[in-house]
Design a protein around this motif. Structure first.
Motif, mmCIF file in Angstrom:
data_model
loop_
_atom_site.group_PDB
_atom_site.id
_atom_site.type_symbol
_atom_site.label_atom_id
_atom_site.label_comp_id
_atom_site.label_asym_id
_atom_site.label_seq_id
_atom_site.Cartn_x
_atom_site.Cartn_y
_atom_site.Cartn_z
ATOM 1 N N LEU A 50 0.832 -1.201 0.000
ATOM 2 C CA LEU A 50 0.000 0.000 0.000
ATOM 3 C C LEU A 50 0.867 1.251 0.000
ATOM 4 O O LEU A 50 2.063 1.203 0.322
ATOM 5 N N VAL A 51 0.269 2.368 -0.368
ATOM 6 C CA VAL A 51 0.913 3.668 -0.229
ATOM 7 C C VAL A 51 -0.048 4.601 0.492
ATOM 8 O O VAL A 51 -1.274 4.431 0.422
ATOM 9 N N THR A 52 0.501 5.581 1.197
ATOM 10 C CA THR A 52 -0.317 6.597 1.845
ATOM 11 C C THR A 52 0.394 7.938 1.760
ATOM 12 O O THR A 52 1.566 8.011 1.364
ATOM 13 N N GLY A 67 2.640 12.156 6.522
ATOM 14 C CA GLY A 67 1.959 12.681 7.693
ATOM 15 C C GLY A 67 0.763 11.873 8.144
ATOM 16 O O GLY A 67 0.109 12.237 9.127
ATOM 17 N N ARG A 68 0.471 10.770 7.455
ATOM 18 C CA ARG A 68 -0.701 9.957 7.819
ATOM 19 C C ARG A 68 -0.322 8.638 8.491
ATOM 20 O O ARG A 68 -1.168 7.762 8.643
ATOM 21 N N GLY A 69 0.935 8.486 8.868
ATOM 22 C CA GLY A 69 1.405 7.229 9.434
ATOM 23 C C GLY A 69 0.645 6.801 10.671
ATOM 24 O O GLY A 69 0.271 5.628 10.817
ATOM 25 N N LYS A 70 0.389 7.717 11.589
ATOM 26 C CA LYS A 70 -0.318 7.380 12.818
ATOM 27 C C LYS A 70 -1.732 6.906 12.528
ATOM 28 O O LYS A 70 -2.200 5.910 13.100
ATOM 29 N N VAL A 76 3.564 -0.542 3.738
ATOM 30 C CA VAL A 76 2.906 0.733 3.457
ATOM 31 C C VAL A 76 3.996 1.768 3.176
ATOM 32 O O VAL A 76 4.758 2.141 4.071
ATOM 33 N N PHE A 77 4.101 2.212 1.926
ATOM 34 C CA PHE A 77 5.053 3.250 1.554
ATOM 35 C C PHE A 77 4.421 4.607 1.840
ATOM 36 O O PHE A 77 3.274 4.861 1.476
ATOM 37 N N VAL A 78 5.170 5.472 2.481
ATOM 38 C CA VAL A 78 4.656 6.775 2.894
ATOM 39 C C VAL A 78 5.192 7.858 1.951
ATOM 40 O O VAL A 78 6.403 8.061 1.869
ATOM 41 N N GLY A 79 4.288 8.530 1.244
ATOM 42 C CA GLY A 79 4.703 9.592 0.316
ATOM 43 C C GLY A 79 5.118 9.033 -1.017
ATOM 44 O O GLY A 79 4.309 8.853 -1.919
#
Length: 252
Positions: free
Chosen positions: A55-57, A60-63, A102-105
């Motif tokens: 997944l990706v998000t 700043g949405r990690g929490k 989950v990849f962030v950004g």
């Protein structure tokens, strides 16, 4: 651990996660092989098994994602997430032996792909242009990733479409490659590999012709895109210096 246990069928489980995320206003989308599958209405031309969910998000949405994944029945990798949560998060479905990345950004492996800049274009997966580049950016391409490239190019035309829709947006692919010589170089490598893989693939002659023609049009569009100054400077060095990162493999 939540009562919402992950499903046995990984495709159905991915859909469960995405539907629940949409209902909870958690901005996540699929990337990887399951994203390729979600972009296809029927059965893919090349069937393959799926081991994990990627997944990706947004940054700043990690929490929020951590709360969501725990609520969906997954266990977070606390040491890894505490150290790397600004760029990547890991969760486990122990009963099924599955891992969720989950990849962030950005999607960062051999190269960095800005997969979340246009995250709103599809309800379940990242757009086809960025998705294709997450496969084309792999220096050591394996058979599953090669199959995903062939599958995408068979099921989706290559065109320039502001809304993307059901096509690979060639302008977006060209734009990203024109700004990053390393990404361009690895994409060229995999365009050549894909062309060479066609004769030995499971596709029919007609299917191979479709993929080959679309691949040629895509690369023609990439080459026609004006290249950045940074790209031109790096091009002078060429292959003398390594142009890609060694991806971090994390296996739970």
């Amino acid at each position: 651990m939540s009562d919402h246990a992950p499903l046995d069928d990984i495709v159905l489980e991915a859909r469960r996660l995405l539907e629940a995320a949409a209902a909870a206003d958690v901005p996540v989308r699929l990337v990887g092989g399951l994203a390729v599958r979600m972009h296809i209405a029927g059965e893919p031309v090349i069937a393959r098994a799926y081991k994990d969910i990627d997944l990706v998000t947004l940054k700043g949405r990690g929490k929020r994602v951590s709360e969501f994944m725990t609520g969906m029945g997954y266990e977070g990798d606390r040491p890894f997430n505490a150290t790397n949560g600004h760029r990547r998060l890991l969760y486990y479905d122990a009963p099924h032996g599955r891992q969720v990345d989950v990849f962030v950004g950005n999607f960062e492996m051999c190269h960095s792909i800005p997969v979340t800049e246009r995250i709103e274009l599809h309800p379940y997966a990242v757009p086809l242009a960025e998705l294709l580049l997450t496969k084309m950016q792999i220096v050591e391409l394996n058979p599953k990733d090669q199959a995903d490239i062939l599958t995408m190019l068979y099921h989706h035309d290559v065109a320039e479409n502001d809304g993307d829709g059901d096509v690979v947006n060639a302008a977006r692919v060209a734009q990203l490659c024109a700004g990053d010589w390393g990404l361009w170089r690895t994409t060229l490598l995999n365009v050549e590999r894909t062309r060479d893989a066609l004769p030995g693939s499971s596709l029919t002659a007609d299917q191979r012709a479709v993929v080959g023609e679309r691949l040629a049009r895509l690369w023609e569009r990439v080459e026609s895109e004006p290249k950045s100054t940074k790209w031109k400077m790096r091009n002078r060095i060429g292959d003398k210096v390594r142009w890609y990162e060694e991806p971090e493999e994390v296996d739970g």
